[in-house]
Design a protein around this motif. Structure first.
Motif, PDB file in Angstrom:
ATOM      1  N   SER A 276      11.883   8.441  73.933  1.00 53.34           N
ATOM      2  CA  SER A 276      10.464   8.703  74.153  1.00 53.34           C
ATOM      3  C   SER A 276      10.052   8.281  75.562  1.00 53.34           C
ATOM      4  CB  SER A 276       9.619   7.944  73.129  1.00 53.34           C
ATOM      5  OG  SER A 276       8.239   8.022  73.467  1.00 53.34           O
ATOM      6  N   ASP A 278       7.226   7.348  76.343  1.00 50.45           N
ATOM      7  CA  ASP A 278       6.199   6.317  76.191  1.00 50.45           C
ATOM      8  C   ASP A 278       6.794   4.926  75.979  1.00 50.45           C
ATOM      9  OD1 ASP A 278       4.146   8.234  76.407  1.00 50.45           O
ATOM     10  OD2 ASP A 278       4.319   8.719  74.272  1.00 50.45           O
ATOM     11  N   LYS A 311       6.861  13.395  82.322  1.00 51.49           N
ATOM     12  CA  LYS A 311       6.707  14.298  81.181  1.00 51.49           C
ATOM     13  C   LYS A 311       6.601  15.726  81.703  1.00 51.49           C
ATOM     14  CE  LYS A 311       4.250  11.069  78.115  1.00 51.49           C
ATOM     15  NZ  LYS A 311       3.024  10.869  77.290  1.00 51.49           N
ATOM     16  N   LEU A 324       1.120  19.439  77.042  1.00 51.55           N
ATOM     17  CA  LEU A 324       2.276  18.576  76.835  1.00 51.55           C
ATOM     18  C   LEU A 324       3.071  18.917  75.569  1.00 51.55           C
ATOM     19  CD1 LEU A 324       0.753  15.128  77.873  1.00 51.55           C
ATOM     20  CD2 LEU A 324       2.224  16.651  79.227  1.00 51.55           C
ATOM     21  N   LYS A 355       7.306  18.201  72.249  1.00 49.08           N
ATOM     22  CA  LYS A 355       6.044  17.490  72.521  1.00 49.08           C
ATOM     23  C   LYS A 355       6.353  16.174  73.233  1.00 49.08           C
ATOM     24  CE  LYS A 355       1.951  15.548  70.294  1.00 49.08           C
ATOM     25  NZ  LYS A 355       1.238  15.312  69.014  1.00 49.08           N
ATOM     26  N   ASN A 356       5.609  15.888  74.292  1.00 53.31           N
ATOM     27  CA  ASN A 356       5.807  14.649  75.066  1.00 53.31           C
ATOM     28  C   ASN A 356       7.286  14.478  75.416  1.00 53.31           C
ATOM     29  OD1 ASN A 356       3.063  13.945  74.909  1.00 53.31           O
ATOM     30  ND2 ASN A 356       3.357  12.926  72.943  1.00 53.31           N
ATOM     31  N   SER A 456      12.526  13.456  73.733  1.00 56.33           N
ATOM     32  CA  SER A 456      11.311  13.500  72.920  1.00 56.33           C
ATOM     33  C   SER A 456      11.638  13.053  71.505  1.00 56.33           C
ATOM     34  CB  SER A 456      10.731  14.920  72.885  1.00 56.33           C
ATOM     35  OG  SER A 456       9.712  15.039  71.906  1.00 56.33           O
TER      36      SER A 456
END
Length: 539
Positions: A276, A278, A311, A324, A355-356, A456
């Motif tokens: 990820s 994030d 991203k 995104l 996604k992302n 992702s």
């Protein structure tokens, strides 16, 4: 006058005799119609004589399903935990029951037995792996030799969420195929799911585990810091780690989780990685991924000197306004393209959604090579030119990395709220890659290890894996098929429920229509026969 009386008496006698014969014939005809209906119904139930009028052929197995199971020679017994009449009276159970009946009708080694756990609860005790395991009247048990597997009714259907009670599609073909393949194998392969690095499988990502089970894997969580990788493990899944993997070089631990992964992949196995953007950077684990050609794009902002994950954003090919949640572009050449070639065989392949997603770049240790088909005329593969990354060490390690999915040329990358780059026709962002390491197992044969990577974790969320609109599930199954040494049931389509009046009938209404169709022809025949008798009598 006497003669006339005799004639009238003879005429009445003949009319009565003819009328009696007509009545008897009418009764026999009615009885014959009922008998033929009963006999035909019995034979239809036994030999599955019916016409599947559902739009999605819900009661008819596809040729692909038959082909998948055609090489299974071991005896398989399918146990239902209720009586046939009760199974037929329940709409959802009826689908599963008919699939089993059709398999038993097609394959002589597939057998069906019925266990009535209402009257005899102990009849399923031998299939319980622990005393507190629950087996319900809706459960279906598959047995072959000493192996068995128990499936809940929900396993044969697809739901929008884990809490939904109404399914939107029938996935019985996949479940039956994976169950039969699983119990007929000497031992199913294991897919180990790493833990102890902050990995979490929330309810919104449970579908990834379902996909692993459907492809024939047994799932086993593993803590690499305290446990050894089982010999039966063929696939390592790293999903959403937030903490780094241990290495000895730190001087903190005597255990190197990275070394365990390296030995595992040296054993001609595979690893799937979902990262990820994030989450924080994991130096040890990502350094090891770079050895396999996988480097996630990050950006150091000169304003604060901090490093941020990039991203991919593409407003022209996005499902959301922020750009995104993007649609990936299928590659058409190389190993990555071979994974989804069957998906691309359709006129319009299913959309695969990211996604992302954090893009992947090749590290400096990998050389970018352009494949020219004209230089390889003997090859039976692609005729298109494409690029891939390659690495060869002095120790003879040979690894090649291929793009599986890329962005479209309209994409750009963003980090810390800034646009840091843009794609073009010849340089798209890599959304998913697969790396292959080949080594010779004898003088003439080679085998491979694989590392499959996606930047992702949302790619494998339920919202995308459980939707018939997107191809994320099929892509995962085809990827496992390409990397795995075991056969997995790919290529089976979900059967979407169609809300028709016939399918929406209650059991009571269906019974009413059935009896009407049985009795009405007989009643009409009786009435017509009676009218004929009366008219003849008084004519």
């Amino acid at each position: 006058m006497k003669i006339n009386r005799i004639n009238r008496t003879g005429a009445k006698s003949r009319a009565l005799r003819y009328g009696s014969v007509s009545a008897v014939l009418s009764i026999l005809l009615i009885a014959a119609v009922i008998l033929v209906n009963v006999i035909f119904s019995m034979l239809a139930d036994k030999y599955l004589w019916y016409v599947d009028m559902t739009k999605a052929d819900l009661y008819t197995l596809s040729d692909a399903c038959f082909d998948l199971l055609s090489n299974v020679t071991e005896d398989v017994t399918i146990y239902f935990c209720d009586q046939p009449d009760n199974l037929e009276d329940n709409t959802t159970q009826r689908y599963v029951h008919h699939t089993a009946l059709e398999l038993a009708n097609k394959f002589p080694n597939v057998h069906i037995k019925y266990l009535d756990i209402w009257k005899n609860p102990s009849s399923v005790d031998k299939f319980k792996r622990s005393s507190d395991e629950a087996i319900y009247s809706t459960s279906v048990i598959f047995e072959s030799g000493t192996e068995w597997a128990t499936y809940a009714l929900r396993s044969f259907f697809t739901f929008n969420t884990t809490t939904d009670t109404e399914p939107w599609a029938y996935s019985g073909e996949k479940t039956f195929s994976s169950a039969i393949l699983s119990v007929t194998k000497a031992e199913s392969p294991i897919a180990c799911i790493t833990q102890n690095h902050g990995e979490t499988f929330n309810s919104d990502a449970s579908a990834l585990l379902d996909v692993l089970v459907e492809t024939g894997y047994r799932i086993q969580p593993i803590n690499l810091a305290t446990e050894e990788i089982p010999e039966e493990c063929r696939l390592m899944v790293v999903y959403n780690p937030t903490d780094d993997f241990l290495v000895k070089e730190e001087g903190i631990s005597d255990i190197s989780e990275i070394s365990k992964l390296d030995v595992f992949l040296d054993g001609l196995n595979a690893m799937m990685v979902f990262m990820s953007p994030d989450n924080p950077k994991l130096p040890h684990f990502e350094e090891y991924l770079e050895e396999w050609g996988i480097k996630f794009l990050r950006y150091t902002d000169p304003a604060d000197g901090r490093e941020y994950s990039a991203k991919v954003k593409d407003s022209q090919n996005a499902l959301t306004q922020d750009g995104l949640t993007i649609i990936g572009d299928y590659t058409t050449s190389g190993l990555g393209a071979s994974i989804h070639k069957d998906m691309r065989a359709y006129g319009t392949p299913a959309k695969v959604v990211f996604k992302n997603v954090m893009p992947i770049v090749y590290p400096d240790t990998y050389q970018i090579v352009t494949y020219h088909p004209e230089d390889n005329p003997e090859s039976s593969g692609t005729t298109e030119q494409f690029t891939y990354g390659t690495y060869m060490s002095s120790a003879g390690v040979n690894r090649d990395i291929y793009d599986v999915f890329t962005s479209y040329p309209t994409a750009e990358t963003v980090a810390n709220g800034k646009t840091i780059g843009s794609a073009n026709e010849t340089d798209k962002y890599r959304l998913m890659t697969v790396t292959r390491e080949q080594r010779m197992i004898d003088n003439s044969n080679a085998d491979s290890s694989y590392v499959w990577a996606c930047g992702s974790i949302d790619f494998a969320k339920n919202v995308f894996l459980q939707s018939n609109t997107y191809g994320n599930t099929d892509l995962l199954m085809y990827s496992m098929h390409t990397m795995g040494k075991e056969f997995v049931p790919v290529g089976l389509e979900l059967k979407i429920f169609d809300n028709t009046k016939i399918e929406g009938l209650t059991t009571a209404a269906a019974d009413q229509y059935t009896w009407t169709l049985i009795i009405l022809p007989a009643a009409i025949t009786f009435v017509v026969g009676s009218v004929v008798i009366i008219r003849r009598k008084y004519s």
